[in-house]
Motif scaffolding. Structure first.
Motif, PDB file in Angstrom:
ATOM      1  N   HIS A 115       0.846  -1.210   0.000  1.00 42.07           N
ATOM      2  CA  HIS A 115       0.000   0.000   0.000  1.00 42.07           C
ATOM      3  C   HIS A 115       0.875   1.251   0.000  1.00 42.07           C
ATOM      4  O   HIS A 115       0.585   2.223  -0.718  1.00 42.07           O
ATOM      5  N   ASN A 116       1.939   1.230   0.783  1.00 36.43           N
ATOM      6  CA  ASN A 116       2.865   2.351   0.832  1.00 36.43           C
ATOM      7  C   ASN A 116       3.523   2.590  -0.524  1.00 36.43           C
ATOM      8  O   ASN A 116       3.683   3.735  -0.965  1.00 36.43           O
ATOM      9  N   ASN A 153       2.269   1.802  -3.469  1.00 42.19           N
ATOM     10  CA  ASN A 153       1.290   2.227  -4.464  1.00 42.19           C
ATOM     11  C   ASN A 153       0.640   3.571  -4.152  1.00 42.19           C
ATOM     12  O   ASN A 153      -0.228   4.016  -4.904  1.00 42.19           O
ATOM     13  N   SER A 154       1.063   4.193  -3.076  1.00 44.00           N
ATOM     14  CA  SER A 154       0.537   5.519  -2.737  1.00 44.00           C
ATOM     15  C   SER A 154       1.692   6.512  -2.594  1.00 44.00           C
ATOM     16  O   SER A 154       1.960   7.301  -3.505  1.00 44.00           O
ATOM     17  N   TYR A 155       2.385   6.448  -1.481  1.00 42.65           N
ATOM     18  CA  TYR A 155       3.465   7.405  -1.208  1.00 42.65           C
ATOM     19  C   TYR A 155       4.544   7.375  -2.290  1.00 42.65           C
ATOM     20  O   TYR A 155       4.910   8.423  -2.831  1.00 42.65           O
ATOM     21  N   TRP A 156       5.047   6.189  -2.605  1.00 39.95           N
ATOM     22  CA  TRP A 156       6.172   6.119  -3.542  1.00 39.95           C
ATOM     23  C   TRP A 156       5.756   6.383  -4.981  1.00 39.95           C
ATOM     24  O   TRP A 156       6.527   6.955  -5.761  1.00 39.95           O
ATOM     25  N   VAL A 157       4.545   6.007  -5.362  1.00 41.01           N
ATOM     26  CA  VAL A 157       4.050   6.357  -6.695  1.00 41.01           C
ATOM     27  C   VAL A 157       3.957   7.875  -6.839  1.00 41.01           C
ATOM     28  O   VAL A 157       4.231   8.437  -7.906  1.00 41.01           O
ATOM     29  N   GLY A 158       3.600   8.536  -5.754  1.00 40.83           N
ATOM     30  CA  GLY A 158       3.577   9.995  -5.774  1.00 40.83           C
ATOM     31  C   GLY A 158       4.946  10.585  -6.066  1.00 40.83           C
ATOM     32  O   GLY A 158       5.068  11.576  -6.801  1.00 40.83           O
ATOM     33  N   HIS A 192       8.652  -0.601  -8.742  1.00 39.31           N
ATOM     34  CA  HIS A 192       7.199  -0.601  -8.518  1.00 39.31           C
ATOM     35  C   HIS A 192       6.534  -1.794  -9.198  1.00 39.31           C
ATOM     36  O   HIS A 192       5.721  -2.497  -8.591  1.00 39.31           O
ATOM     37  N   ASN A 195       4.934  -5.195  -7.217  1.00 39.26           N
ATOM     38  CA  ASN A 195       3.542  -5.629  -7.399  1.00 39.26           C
ATOM     39  C   ASN A 195       3.468  -7.026  -8.009  1.00 39.26           C
ATOM     40  O   ASN A 195       2.522  -7.775  -7.743  1.00 39.26           O
TER      41      ASN A 195
END
Length: 276
Positions: A160-161, A163-168, A270, A274
């Motif tokens: 989750h981290n 796919n949210s924080y690091w994708v940002g 990433h 996944n």
């Protein structure tokens, strides 16, 4: 109570924590124990680069006088030993039974300030994992961390981290690259160094956890990745390790090429994470 010599701590860490314990003990009796986690517990602390992460367990909910006492203790510490990189959370001991639910920090010390709103609280499955398996008791009573934290929950948090924080981060870096190319701007080398160290080693730690079902340090993840990431990115990973270690080694001549390779590496991590 004196600090427990379980292992030889880096001198800067030992000095900082002894001063913190002294400053706290002259002002409050509410502290049960202080544990170190993060890079210190993972035996990868780098003075001037790493934070000193701690959790202080308290007997009773903090009163206004407790909060004032703790704030004064940190002010004294900062005056005695400036720029320690100290970051910590004051947590009610009884709340350890509720780690699967949301735990509210009693107080945090973050960015050289005490905060009652939980700013900078580092209460997540990674923290609980390190604390239980490798946490170092520096002061006070030994705590039995008998909470259960399964691998599935750890990996769920990590993905989750990612796919949210690091994708940002990837999106912002792509925007920066497009702006640089469109306007022929120079890249701020210092900021790019920071991004290379933070993003490369940070995301590689996530990949390590998903592959190995364990937690390692940033440097550990960097070395691990040289056997799990294509060779075309090994130079960038070596740069990230050097930056973290405050070493001058740089392999790239072109900053645009560095940024491009950084984005490509992060995208690879990433996708690979996944897939795992």
């Amino acid at each position: 109570m004196e600090s427990e010599e379980i292992m030889m701590l880096p001198a800067a860490v030992d000095k900082t924590m002894k001063q913190l314990v002294h400053s706290l003990n002259t002002r409050t009796s509410n502290i049960v124990s202080i544990y170190l986690y993060g890079s210190v517990a993972l035996q990868d602390y780098i003075e001037g680069s790493s934070d000193i992460d701690f959790i202080a367990f308290v007997r009773e909910p903090l009163t206004k006088s407790d909060i004032q006492a703790i704030a004064e203790a940190h002010e004294e510490l900062e005056a005695q030993i400036p720029n320690t990189g100290l970051m910590g959370t004051y947590l009610l001991l009884d709340d350890l039974a509720n780690i699967r639910n949301e735990i509210n920090a009693q107080l945090t010390y973050f960015d050289k300030q005490t905060n009652t709103q939980g700013k900078g609280a580092d209460l997540n499955p990674i923290t609980w994992w390190i604390l239980k398996n490798q946490g170092i008791r520096f002061y006070g009573s030994e705590i039995t961390f008998n909470y259960e934290l399964d691998v599935a929950s750890l990996c769920q948090y990590v993905i989750h981290n990612l796919n949210s924080y690091w994708v940002g981060w990837i999106t912002r870096l792509e925007d920066t690259l497009q702006l640089v190319l469109a306007q022929e701007q120079d890249i701020n080398i210092e900021k790019l160094d920071q991004a290379i160290e933070w993003c490369t080693l940070g995301m590689l730690r996530q990949l390590y956890t998903l592959k190995e079902h364990d937690i390692t340090s940033k440097i550990g993840a960097g070395f691990y990745s040289t056997h799990h990431v294509p060779g075309k990115w090994h130079g960038l990973i070596e740069e990230a390790i050097a930056i973290k270690r405050l070493q001058p080694n740089r392999l790239y001549q072109s900053q645009t090429e560095r940024l491009t390779d950084l984005i490509d590496l992060l995208k690879f991590i990433h996708v690979e994470a996944n897939r795992v």
